[in-house]
Design an enzyme around this catalytic site. Structure first.
Site, PDB file in Angstrom:
ATOM      1  CB  CYS A  74      -1.016  -0.007   1.144  1.00  0.00           C
ATOM      2  SG  CYS A  74      -0.313   0.027   2.799  1.00  0.00           S
ATOM      3  CG  HIS A 124      -4.514  -0.463   4.091  1.00  0.00           C
ATOM      4  ND1 HIS A 124      -3.678  -1.149   3.239  1.00  0.00           N
ATOM      5  CD2 HIS A 124      -5.618  -0.151   3.361  1.00  0.00           C
ATOM      6  CE1 HIS A 124      -4.255  -1.248   2.051  1.00  0.00           C
ATOM      7  NE2 HIS A 124      -5.433  -0.652   2.097  1.00  0.00           N
ATOM      8  CG  HIS A 136      -6.671  -0.312  -1.393  1.00  0.00           C
ATOM      9  ND1 HIS A 136      -6.831  -0.975  -0.209  1.00  0.00           N
ATOM     10  CD2 HIS A 136      -7.620  -0.832  -2.212  1.00  0.00           C
ATOM     11  CE1 HIS A 136      -7.824  -1.839  -0.304  1.00  0.00           C
ATOM     12  NE2 HIS A 136      -8.323  -1.766  -1.501  1.00  0.00           N
TER      13      HIS A 136
END
Length: 165
Positions: A74, A124, A136
């Site tokens: 990510c 994240h 993502h």
């Protein structure tokens, strides 16, 4: 004897054009830090380039520690999009990126190119692409994708930043 009640946090009022804007102290520095129209335009152009780059990575596999060009995690995806797409270098990890980028934004204030962080440890992140969507690199075994920001993501949202200034 009653304990004194804590005072409410002072609020700061800033003049912006003809409108008075009242903001909480923690966001006062963002309003008072006057950003020129040319810097805003340059940031917006960089953000568009980062988003365009991120779109091109859709379908690439997730790989822990991946920084591209064929696999991503990510933060690698976000850093790669801003570096290769927009010419803005960001640190490597989610927490480092959040700390390094000084321009913080809210969930409702997010615009294309902003980096959204999730979970209490900001473990994240994704790139906001507008209209309630982000791109993502989700997790092992999955691929980079564009997703709708549902209630799940709003509940787990922990901050956002706007790189490129």
């Amino acid at each position: 004897m009653r304990a004194a009640e804590p005072e409410a946090a002072p609020r700061t009022t800033s003049q912006q054009g003809a409108q008075a804007i009242t903001v909480a102290p923690e966001t006062a520095t963002l309003v008072s830090a006057k950003i020129s129209a040319s810097r805003k335009a340059k940031q917006k152009k960089r953000a568009a380039a980062a988003v365009k780059y991120a779109y091109k990575q859709i379908g690439d596999p997730y790989r822990y520690g991946g920084t591209g060009p064929k696999s991503w995690d990510c933060s690698g995806l976000a850093g790669g999009a801003w570096r290769k797409g927009a010419g803005v270098k960001l640190p490597r990890t989610t927490q480092q990126i959040y700390r390094a980028v000084k321009y913080k934004v809210s969930w409702k204030g997010a615009v294309k190119g902003d980096l959204l962080f999730f979970y209490s440890g900001k473990s994240h992140m994704g790139i906001y692409v507008g209209k309630g969507y982000m791109i993502h690199a989700p997790s092992s075994g999955k691929r980079v994708k564009k997703i709708k920001l549902t209630g799940y993501y709003k509940r787990n949202f922990s901050g956002a930043v706007r790189p490129g200034y």
